[in-house]
Enzyme design. Structure first.
Site, short mmCIF file in Angstrom:
data_model
loop_
_atom_site.label_atom_id
_atom_site.label_comp_id
_atom_site.label_asym_id
_atom_site.label_seq_id
_atom_site.Cartn_x
_atom_site.Cartn_y
_atom_site.Cartn_z
CD GLU A 109 0.18 -11.00 33.82
OE1 GLU A 109 1.40 -10.72 33.85
OE2 GLU A 109 -0.41 -11.37 32.79
NE ARG B 148 4.88 -7.40 15.58
CZ ARG B 148 4.65 -7.21 16.88
NH1 ARG B 148 3.42 -7.09 17.32
NH2 ARG B 148 5.65 -7.17 17.73
C1 MV4 Z 1 5.59 -8.62 33.29
C2 MV4 Z 1 6.79 -8.45 34.00
C3 MV4 Z 1 6.87 -9.01 35.25
N1 MV4 Z 1 5.83 -9.68 35.77
N2 MV4 Z 1 4.59 -9.31 33.83
C4 MV4 Z 1 6.73 -5.80 29.61
C5 MV4 Z 1 6.29 -5.93 28.20
C6 MV4 Z 1 4.97 -6.57 28.26
N3 MV4 Z 1 4.78 -7.43 27.11
C7 MV4 Z 1 4.97 -7.32 29.54
N4 MV4 Z 1 6.11 -6.87 30.29
C8 MV4 Z 1 6.41 -7.39 31.50
N5 MV4 Z 1 5.42 -8.11 32.07
C9 MV4 Z 1 4.71 -9.81 35.05
N6 MV4 Z 1 3.70 -10.46 35.58
C10 MV4 Z 1 7.82 -7.74 33.41
C11 MV4 Z 1 7.64 -7.21 32.16
C12 MV4 Z 1 8.76 -6.50 31.62
C13 MV4 Z 1 9.40 -6.96 30.48
C14 MV4 Z 1 8.98 -8.09 29.79
C15 MV4 Z 1 9.61 -8.53 28.67
C16 MV4 Z 1 10.71 -7.83 28.20
C17 MV4 Z 1 11.15 -6.70 28.84
C18 MV4 Z 1 10.51 -6.24 29.98
C19 MV4 Z 1 10.96 -5.10 30.62
C20 MV4 Z 1 10.32 -4.67 31.74
C21 MV4 Z 1 9.21 -5.36 32.22
#
Ligand code: MV4
Length: 503
Positions: A199, A291
């Site tokens: 991504e 959930r």
């Molecule tokens: C991401 C992102 C930035 N760009 N995807 C972390 C948890 C997982 N569910 C997906 N996550 C992330 N995906 C893209 N394309 C940054 C995160 C992320 C994050 C997302 C939600 C809440 C906290 C986070 C902490 C670090 C990174």
């Protein structure tokens, strides 16, 4: 409605489910590991059965035993809570195959959303925006080409992952092949599935999720959003609703996307659609949690719906009792997760016996706890002690109330994150609603607890209270605290350790 239900979980969520069942007149059956023989959930259920040693793989993850107990005790349904077997499609199938109702989505929806690549493809087809990416069917060359088109930095994610496990940020082309190799290896050993995908990496996104609820008759509604951007190591610490970020228009569009996502996967029961929102306020589907979530109470307080009761109703085949237009948000709710952990040492989980737990109480303050005075916190389970949830007419109101409640939350005997939370909810950036997913790293790196000297007067008072044996100094003038001296028949003269209200 069901007349008897097995609670396939422990801790605060098991307690929460048991309470909802008590209100509805549903008898409950708890299961417990050897570590939980005296746990709250074990004591509160109508019946409780031991299922094995403390490690989850030998107890709470033993789906076969759980189904056996449910059948042997005449249950009609199984509520999985969150964690453990809640998102295990094979368990949902085993429950249904035994003629029981799984209080959750169809196994097919769990399985599909568990495959992040399949979920992305389904969402894109349903018109739900996904982060630009590459689904990873090809070899390294194809990844390199896709990453070039996306532009660096990119994020390598595991198809079988989720919740942030197995992710790798890649800053430039030179690093991609090695990152792919490492991510595949990690994913294979962690999830038994080495598939990875790409991504575009979004810088400092916000995490906004929508609660959805679907019945067996094709109706889906959303119950608005929760903002969950205050996290550490992919574990949420504070959640709130509404999100300070959304306006009416963005909220409406994201809500419609969440409902479309649920329809696309044939969803039934309560679920959550997670989105990332970038600096330009564009939103992207991230994953769907199939959930009930830890942070469901903030939605309950703002929307006025008991989500566990709603789960039970739709699982029993009842139609949703409200249409989308009848749902609205009122006021503001915030949840703080009280963990047995040390924020000054990388949020390292802490263990020990809770010598004393005194929960704050007051109008618009809710505590969902699974642990109380005398309980042992072990390293076998999640170190969540309780959730403190407050409601206020406005966000400012809720923030003040949360600060008040945290100041009055007493947990002795184990290290907790309460002192840390007290400072987070007072932080100017948090008060302004400026929370991105890097909030803790940005504002609380190297945090140390306040070093407060305990005044001598307090130590003297504590020592005197201990010597006098009173529950608290304020109680000592109460007639009920009379020792009954000189009256051999006084109940107050009984010198054993009986305590009213204790267990
Ligand atoms: C991401 C992102 C930035 N760009 N995807 C972390 C948890 C997982 N569910 C997906 N996550 C992330 N995906 C893209 N394309 C940054 C995160 C992320 C994050 C997302 C939600 C809440 C906290 C986070 C902490 C670090 C990174």
């Amino acid at each position: 409605m069901f007349s008897k239900l097995l609670v396939a979980n422990r801790g605060e969520i098991a307690v929460r489910i048991i309470r909802a069942c008590q209100e509805l007149g549903i008898r409950t059956v708890a299961v417990y590991s050897e570590a939980d023989a005296h746990a709250l959930h074990t004591l509160l259920a109508d019946e409780a059965y031991p299922i094995g040693p403390p490690p989850p793989t030998e107890s709470y993850l033993r789906g076969d035993r759980l189904v056996e107990v449910a059948l042997a005790t005449g249950c009609e349904a199984v509520h999985p809570g969150y964690g453990f077997l809640a998102e295990n499609a094979a368990f949902a199938e085993a429950v249904e195959a035994a003629g029981l109702t799984f209080v959750g989505p169809p196994a097919e929806a769990i399985r599909l959303m568990g495959d992040k690549v399949a979920a992305r493809a389904l969402m894109a087809r349903a018109g739900v925006p996904v982060v630009p990416g590459y689904d990873g069917e090809g070899e390294v060359e194809a990844f390199l080409e896709a990453a070039r088109a996306l532009g660096y930095p990119v994020l390598v994610k595991a198809a079988g992952g989720g919740g942030g496990r197995g992710m790798r940020v890649v800053a430039s082309e030179a690093d991609l092949p090695a990152a792919l190799e490492a991510a595949r290896r990690e994913a294979r050993s962690a999830f038994g599935n080495g598939r990875v995908y790409l991504e575009k990496f979004l810088e400092r996104p916000r995490h906004v999720e929508f609660q959805v609820l679907a019945d067996r008759h094709g109706h889906v509604v959303h119950l608005f959003e929760r903002e969950c951007s205050v996290q550490r190591r992919h574990q949420k610490i504070i959640e709130e609703s509404p999100s300070p970020l959304l306006d009416e228009e963005l909220r409406r569009r994201m809500g419609e996307a969440a409902v479309a996502a649920a329809h696309a996967v044939g969803y039934v029961n309560a679920g959550t659609v997670e989105f990332l929102v970038d600096a330009e306020r564009r939103f992207y589907f991230l994953e769907m949690n199939t959930r009930l979530q830890v942070e469901h109470p903030v939605t309950e307080l703002v929307v006025g719906v008991d989500l566990v009761k709603a789960q039970l109703a739709v699982a029993a085949g009842e139609p949703l009792p409200f249409a989308q237009e009848e749902l609205s948000q009122r006021g503001h709710a915030i949840e703080c997760r009280i963990y047995a952990e040390d924020p000054a040492r990388g949020f390292l989980p802490a263990t020990g016996r809770v010598a004393r737990a005194v929960e704050p109480a007051g109008p618009w303050v809710r505590v969902d706890a699974g642990i109380t005075t005398g309980d042992e916190i072990t390293y076998y389970y999640d170190p969540l002690i309780a959730k403190l949830i407050v409601w206020g007419e406005s966000r400012d109101d809720a923030l003040r109330r949360m600060a008040w409640a945290l100041d009055r939350y007493i947990l002795l005997g184990v290290t907790t994150n309460i002192a840390f939370l007290r400072e987070v909810v007072r932080h100017p950036a948090f008060r302004r609603g400026e929370v991105t997913t890097d909030f803790v790293a940005r504002h609380f790196a190297g945090w140390q607890p306040p070093q407060e000297e305990v005044p001598d007067e307090v130590l003297i008072a504590a020592a005197l209270a201990d010597q006098l044996g009173g529950a608290s100094p304020a109680d000592d003038h109460h007639p009920a605290n009379s020792t009954g001296a000189g009256d051999p028949f006084s109940p107050w003269a009984v010198a054993d350790s009986f305590r009213p209200g204790g267990r």
